[in-house]
Design an enzyme around this catalytic site. Structure first.
Site, PDB file in Angstrom:
ATOM      1  N   ASN A  13      -3.223   6.348  -1.441  1.00 13.42           N
ATOM      2  CA  ASN A  13      -2.118   5.937  -0.574  1.00 13.42           C
ATOM      3  C   ASN A  13      -1.169   5.117  -1.444  1.00 13.42           C
ATOM      4  OD1 ASN A  13      -0.397   4.956   1.374  1.00 13.42           O
ATOM      5  ND2 ASN A  13      -1.845   3.440   2.175  1.00 13.42           N
ATOM      6  N   TRP A  14      -0.082   5.735  -1.831  1.00 13.53           N
ATOM      7  CA  TRP A  14       0.836   5.052  -2.758  1.00 13.53           C
ATOM      8  C   TRP A  14       1.603   3.920  -2.081  1.00 13.53           C
ATOM      9  CZ3 TRP A  14       3.748   9.241  -6.161  1.00 13.53           C
ATOM     10  CH2 TRP A  14       2.794   9.983  -6.874  1.00 13.53           C
ATOM     11  N   LYS A  15       1.639   3.909  -0.757  1.00 13.11           N
ATOM     12  CA  LYS A  15       2.446   2.939   0.007  1.00 13.11           C
ATOM     13  C   LYS A  15       3.913   3.066  -0.443  1.00 13.11           C
ATOM     14  CE  LYS A  15      -1.590   0.018   0.158  1.00 13.11           C
ATOM     15  NZ  LYS A  15      -2.141  -1.148   0.793  1.00 13.11           N
ATOM     16  N   HIS A  98      -2.282   3.448   9.735  1.00 15.43           N
ATOM     17  CA  HIS A  98      -2.633   2.490   8.672  1.00 15.43           C
ATOM     18  C   HIS A  98      -2.368   1.072   9.202  1.00 15.43           C
ATOM     19  CE1 HIS A  98      -2.561   0.284   4.915  1.00 15.43           C
ATOM     20  NE2 HIS A  98      -3.237   1.294   4.392  1.00 15.43           N
ATOM     21  N   GLU A 100      -1.038  -1.409   7.922  1.00 17.42           N
ATOM     22  CA  GLU A 100       0.307  -1.936   7.634  1.00 17.42           C
ATOM     23  C   GLU A 100       1.319  -1.387   8.644  1.00 17.42           C
ATOM     24  OE1 GLU A 100       0.365  -0.811   3.511  1.00 17.42           O
ATOM     25  OE2 GLU A 100      -1.212  -2.278   3.126  1.00 17.42           O
ATOM     26  N   GLU A 170     -11.024   1.081   7.453  1.00 16.04           N
ATOM     27  CA  GLU A 170     -10.344   0.152   6.555  1.00 16.04           C
ATOM     28  C   GLU A 170     -10.329  -1.249   7.172  1.00 16.04           C
ATOM     29  OE1 GLU A 170      -7.738   2.307   3.559  1.00 16.04           O
ATOM     30  OE2 GLU A 170      -6.452   1.769   5.228  1.00 16.04           O
ATOM     31  N   GLY A 176      -5.683  -4.440   0.016  1.00 14.92           N
ATOM     32  CA  GLY A 176      -4.746  -5.065  -0.913  1.00 14.92           C
ATOM     33  C   GLY A 176      -5.082  -6.505  -1.250  1.00 14.92           C
ATOM     34  N   SER A 216      -9.515  -2.142  -1.091  1.00 16.05           N
ATOM     35  CA  SER A 216      -9.784  -2.606  -2.467  1.00 16.05           C
ATOM     36  C   SER A 216     -10.890  -1.802  -3.150  1.00 16.05           C
ATOM     37  CB  SER A 216     -10.097  -4.103  -2.474  1.00 16.05           C
ATOM     38  OG  SER A 216      -8.980  -4.830  -1.993  1.00 16.05           O
ATOM     39  N   GLY A 237      -5.553   2.436  -2.157  1.00 16.90           N
ATOM     40  CA  GLY A 237      -4.171   1.962  -2.312  1.00 16.90           C
ATOM     41  C   GLY A 237      -3.872   1.669  -3.773  1.00 16.90           C
ATOM     42  N   GLY A 238      -3.988   0.402  -4.149  1.00 17.76           N
ATOM     43  CA  GLY A 238      -3.608  -0.065  -5.490  1.00 17.76           C
ATOM     44  C   GLY A 238      -4.134   0.798  -6.624  1.00 17.76           C
TER      45      GLY A 238
HETATM   46  C1  PEP Z   1      -4.849   1.294   1.641  1.00 16.13           C
HETATM   47  O1  PEP Z   1      -3.659   1.165   1.451  1.00 16.13           O
HETATM   48  O2  PEP Z   1      -5.256   2.070   2.493  1.00 16.13           O
HETATM   49  C2  PEP Z   1      -5.786   0.514   0.822  1.00 16.13           C
HETATM   50  C3  PEP Z   1      -7.059   0.629   1.044  1.00 16.13           C
HETATM   51  O3  PEP Z   1      -5.229  -0.306  -0.138  1.00 16.13           O
HETATM   52  P1  PEP Z   1      -6.008  -1.044  -1.329  1.00 16.13           P
HETATM   53  O4  PEP Z   1      -6.934  -0.037  -1.944  1.00 16.13           O
HETATM   54  O5  PEP Z   1      -4.955  -1.509  -2.246  1.00 16.13           O
HETATM   55  O6  PEP Z   1      -6.796  -2.158  -0.697  1.00 16.13           O
END
Ligand code: PEP
Length: 254
Positions: A13-15, A98, A100, A170, A176, A216, A237-238
């Site tokens: 997930n590039w966000k 999500h 966010e 999640e 994040g 994470s 994500g990251g």
């Molecule tokens: C996400 O955006 O779904 C996510 C899990 O982010 P991260 O891996 O950065 O926590």
């Protein structure tokens, strides 16, 4: 993971990261670094990066997803993007609900439900996110929250659709933040979600549905999380923004 019963899916997930002009080369890089993947490899990218991503993924094993969609098929919804538009571009997956989106854009379990129906109607595969806030975990109501989110998300959705549905557990406190759920915590809640699917549908549907962990997940902790029976992949994500890390996670899914 259980390869015999369900598909393992590692999705990035590039966000709101990476430019359209960086996308083609980056997807090619991901494709080459994950060439022998035994799991499904997905990159969910911003709307404006989708054309380049779809183009780069052609002829590779990488599938492309969007990060959101609107639940209406068309009309006066300035700035929004419909499921049919995504499908028309060659997009295969779409992230729905999500945290966010829930936190900053007022998405609710009810809009999540409408978005799932719209995605399925257009032939897209939804990656449906559920997860508790830190206060809710501390109050001991994780099971209730995640069960409620799952039940409302899938209200009116036929069990035949589950061959195209992925669920991502999640925990909001782990997204994040660098704080990962322990593999036992991830397993416990993925199992709760599977039990809800069994209650709503049947055991076959529950056992056949891919349930990812996200929060994470990184190159170091992925293996331990993915070894759990009910954790069928990751929403990343990251770490999906660094092709070596993402490829290491894909490898950990083997
Ligand atoms: C996400 O955006 O779904 C996510 C899990 O982010 P991260 O891996 O950065 O926590």
């Amino acid at each position: 993971m259980n390869y015999e019963k369900r598909k393992t899916v590692i999705a990035g997930n590039w966000k709101m990261n990476k430019l359209p002009s960086e996308t083609y080369d980056y997807i090619k890089e991901v494709a080459s670094k994950t060439e022998n993947a035994k799991c499904e490899v997905v990159a969910c990218v911003p709307f404006v990066n989708l054309c380049a991503a779809v183009e780069a993924a052609k002829g590779t094993h990488v599938k492309i997803g969007a990060e959101n969609l609107h639940f209406m098929p068309s009309g006066a919804f300035t700035g929004e993007v419909s499921a049919a538009m995504l499908k028309d571009l060659g997009v295969e997956y779409v992230i729905i609900g999500h945290s966010e989106r829930r936190q900053y854009f007022a998405e609710t379990d009810v809009t999540v439900n409408k978005k799932i129906a719209a995605a399925l109607e257009a032939g897209l595969k939804p990656i449906v996110c559920v997860g508790e806030l830190l206060e809710q975990r501390e109050q001991g109501i994780t099971k209730e929250i995640v069960s409620m989110q799952t039940k409302i998300a899938f209200a009116g959705i036929d069990k035949s659709a589950f061959s195209s549905i992925v669920i991502a557990y999640e925990p909001v406190w782990a997204i994040g933040t660098g704080k990962t759920a322990t593999s036992d915590q991830a397993e416990e809640v993925c199992k709760i979600i599977r039990d809800v699917l069994c209650e709503l549908y049947d055991e076959e549907t529950a056992e056949g549905t891919t349930i990812q962990y996200g929060g994470s997940m990184n190159a170091k902790n992925a293996k331990e999380l993915l070894e759990k029976y009910d954790v069928d992949g990751g929403l990343i994500g990251g770490a999906s923004l660094r092709s070596d890390d993402f490829a290491t996670i894909v490898k950990a899914a083997e």
